[in-house]
Enzyme design. Structure first.
Site, PDB file in Angstrom:
ATOM      1  N   HIS A  16       1.128  -1.474  -0.297  1.00 17.11           N
ATOM      2  CA  HIS A  16      -0.233  -0.157   0.041  1.00 17.11           C
ATOM      3  C   HIS A  16       1.088   1.066  -0.328  1.00 17.11           C
ATOM      4  O   HIS A  16       1.472   1.547   0.892  1.00 17.11           O
ATOM      5  CB  HIS A  16      -1.350   0.144   1.240  1.00 17.11           C
ATOM      6  CG  HIS A  16      -1.743  -0.898   0.885  1.00 17.11           C
ATOM      7  ND1 HIS A  16      -2.107  -2.311   2.469  1.00 17.11           N
ATOM      8  CD2 HIS A  16      -2.263  -1.595  -0.072  1.00 17.11           C
ATOM      9  CE1 HIS A  16      -3.570  -2.910   2.225  1.00 17.11           C
ATOM     10  NE2 HIS A  16      -3.393  -2.982   0.548  1.00 17.11           N
ATOM     11  N   GLU A  19       1.847   3.867   3.119  1.00 19.69           N
ATOM     12  CA  GLU A  19       1.457   3.054   4.375  1.00 19.69           C
ATOM     13  C   GLU A  19       3.652   3.107   4.543  1.00 19.69           C
ATOM     14  O   GLU A  19       3.910   2.574   4.055  1.00 19.69           O
ATOM     15  CB  GLU A  19       1.191   1.668   4.776  1.00 19.69           C
ATOM     16  CG  GLU A  19      -0.285   1.608   4.440  1.00 19.69           C
ATOM     17  CD  GLU A  19      -0.852   0.531   4.474  1.00 19.69           C
ATOM     18  OE1 GLU A  19      -0.027  -0.829   5.392  1.00 19.69           O
ATOM     19  OE2 GLU A  19      -2.372  -0.312   4.740  1.00 19.69           O
ATOM     20  N   HIS A 102       3.042  -3.419   7.099  1.00 16.73           N
ATOM     21  CA  HIS A 102       1.916  -2.637   7.312  1.00 16.73           C
ATOM     22  C   HIS A 102       1.509  -1.666   7.427  1.00 16.73           C
ATOM     23  O   HIS A 102       1.735  -2.144   9.195  1.00 16.73           O
ATOM     24  CB  HIS A 102       0.066  -3.579   6.306  1.00 16.73           C
ATOM     25  CG  HIS A 102       0.212  -4.372   5.406  1.00 16.73           C
ATOM     26  ND1 HIS A 102      -0.256  -3.487   4.760  1.00 16.73           N
ATOM     27  CD2 HIS A 102       0.714  -5.013   4.718  1.00 16.73           C
ATOM     28  CE1 HIS A 102      -0.450  -4.578   3.234  1.00 16.73           C
ATOM     29  NE2 HIS A 102       0.566  -5.613   3.823  1.00 16.73           N
ATOM     30  N   GLU A 162       1.405  -5.875  10.972  1.00 16.75           N
ATOM     31  CA  GLU A 162       0.655  -4.416  10.924  1.00 16.75           C
ATOM     32  C   GLU A 162       0.769  -3.178  12.159  1.00 16.75           C
ATOM     33  O   GLU A 162       0.929  -4.548  12.996  1.00 16.75           O
ATOM     34  CB  GLU A 162      -1.336  -4.847  11.179  1.00 16.75           C
ATOM     35  CG  GLU A 162      -1.578  -3.608  10.528  1.00 16.75           C
ATOM     36  CD  GLU A 162      -2.071  -3.157   9.158  1.00 16.75           C
ATOM     37  OE1 GLU A 162      -1.717  -2.237   8.647  1.00 16.75           O
ATOM     38  OE2 GLU A 162      -2.754  -5.253   8.294  1.00 16.75           O
TER      39      GLU A 162
END
Length: 290
Positions: A16, A19, A102, A162
Site C-alpha cells: 500500500h 503506508e 503494513h 501491522e
C-alpha cells in the site's frame, strides 16, 4: 513434521503506497542502521507498488493486497499486472518467507497477522508473545493458503506485520519502533528455528478473525451510523453480546447481535471507507504449543 528451513526472507514494503513505516524500515536497513540478516538467512527487500508509493496513495487501480487469489491474475489494472509479475518472480523461491509490512490508522499496536495455524506459525506466535507481551497475534486462517488474496501467501511461507495507529501518508516514531521490534522478534524466531535451538514456549492468547461489520447505508450510499464512540481507539478490547458497536445519526445505537464475546480490530480504518467496513471482529483463542 519438521519445520521449514528458511534461507531467505523477502521484506516487502509499499504494498500500500501510503503506508510509510515499512518503506522507512527498508531505508534503515539500506543505511546500516537496522541489521536484518542473520547467520542462517539473508534478507532481501522490495517495494511492491512503486507507482502508488510515488503518488502517496494506497493503490492506483485496485488494492494490491487483495489481488493474489489464484483466480484472475491477468488484467489491465496496474495492481493485477504487479501481482502477476510478483508471482512470477518470487512465488517459486523455495525456503523463502515473505514478510509484508503494513501500518494502519486503527489503534492495533503491534499485530502479527498469521494466515495459517500450522505449528511453525503457532510457535512463532508463542515466541513473539514471549518477547513482546504487548503484541497481538491475529490468525486469519479461515481460508486455505491457496485461496488467500494476500501478497505474503504467494509463496510457501509468509506473514504480515501491522502497526498502528498512524495516519496514512505520514510517519510516526512510535509505530516505526513497534515495527522494528516486531520484525526483530520474527527474524530471531526464524534464526532459532533454523538452528534447532530449543526455546521453552508457553500457551498463549491469540485472536481469530471471524467477520466484518459493515456500516448501514441509505439509498444514496451515505452512511447511517458511525463507529460507536465507546469503541474508537479500543482495538482488541472485548465487546459482549448486546453492547453497542455503532451509533446512528437518528440517536439510537446498534448492538452486537452475536452470542459470544468478540474483539474488534481495524476499527474505523480509513482505508476501508470506500468499502464501508466499520471494523473486523475476532474471537479469542488459546493457542497450545506445550
Amino acid at each position: 513434521m519438521a519445520p521449514p528451513s528458511i534461507n531467505q526472507v523477502l521484506l516487502v514494503a509499499g504494498t500500500h503506497g501510503n503506508e510509510l513505516s515499512g518503506l522507512y524500515l527498508q531505508k534503515l536497513i539500506r543505511d546500516g542502521v537496522y541489521q536484518a540478516d542473520r547467520s542462517t538467512f539473508q534478507v532481501k527487500s522490495t517495494v511492491a507498488n512503486p507507482l502508488a508509493v510515488k503518488k502517496n496513495t494506497r493503490f492506483v487501480d485496485i488494492d494490491l493486497n487483495r489481488a493474489f487469489s489464484a483466480a484472475d491474475l491477468t488484467s489491465d489494472a496496474n495492481e493485477k499486472r504487479l501481482a502477476a509479475e510478483f508471482v512470477k518472480q518470487h512465488a517459486g523461491n523455495e525456503n523463502q518467507l515473505i514478510i509484508d509490512l503494513h501500518n494502519t490508522t486503527s489503534n492495533m499496536g503491534a499485530t502479527l497477522i498469521l494466515l495459517s495455524s500450522d505449528p511453525y506459525y503457532t510457535k512463532m506466535g508463542a515466541y513473539i508473545k514471549q518477547r513482546m507481551p504487548e503484541a497481538n497475534i491475529l490468525f486469519e486462517d479461515r481460508k486455505s493458503w491457496q485461496d488467500q488474496p494476500y501478497l505474503c501467501t504467494t509463496g510457501q511461507h509468509g506473514l504480515m506485520l501491522e502497526v498502528g495507529a498512524q495516519a496514512h501518508g505520514s510517519l510516526k516514531y512510535e509505530t516505526l519502533e513497534l515495527m522494528k521490534n516486531l520484525l526483530t522478534a520474527v527474524l530471531d524466531y526464524i534464526e532459532n528455528t533454523n538452528l534447532n535451538h530449543t526455546v521453552k514456549l508457553s500457551d498463549y492468547e491469540a485472536y481469530g478473525y471471524i467477520e466484518e461489520v459493515m456500516f448501514p447505508l441509505d439509498i444514496d450510499g451515505m452512511r447511517l451510523a458511525t463507529v460507536h464512540p465507546t469503541l474508537c481507539g479500543r482495538d482488541f478490547v472485548a465487546v459482549e453480546p448486546g453492547e453497542p458497536i455503532l451509533a446512528t445519526f437518528l440517536g439510537y445505537d446498534m448492538h452486537w447481535q452475536g452470542e459470544e464475546t468478540v474483539y474488534p480490530h481495524f476499527i474505523n480504518e480509513s482505508a476501508y471507507c470506500q468499502s464501508n467496513i466499520a471494523m473486523a471482529m475476532a474471537e479469542k483463542r488459546i493457542v497450545r504449543v506445550s
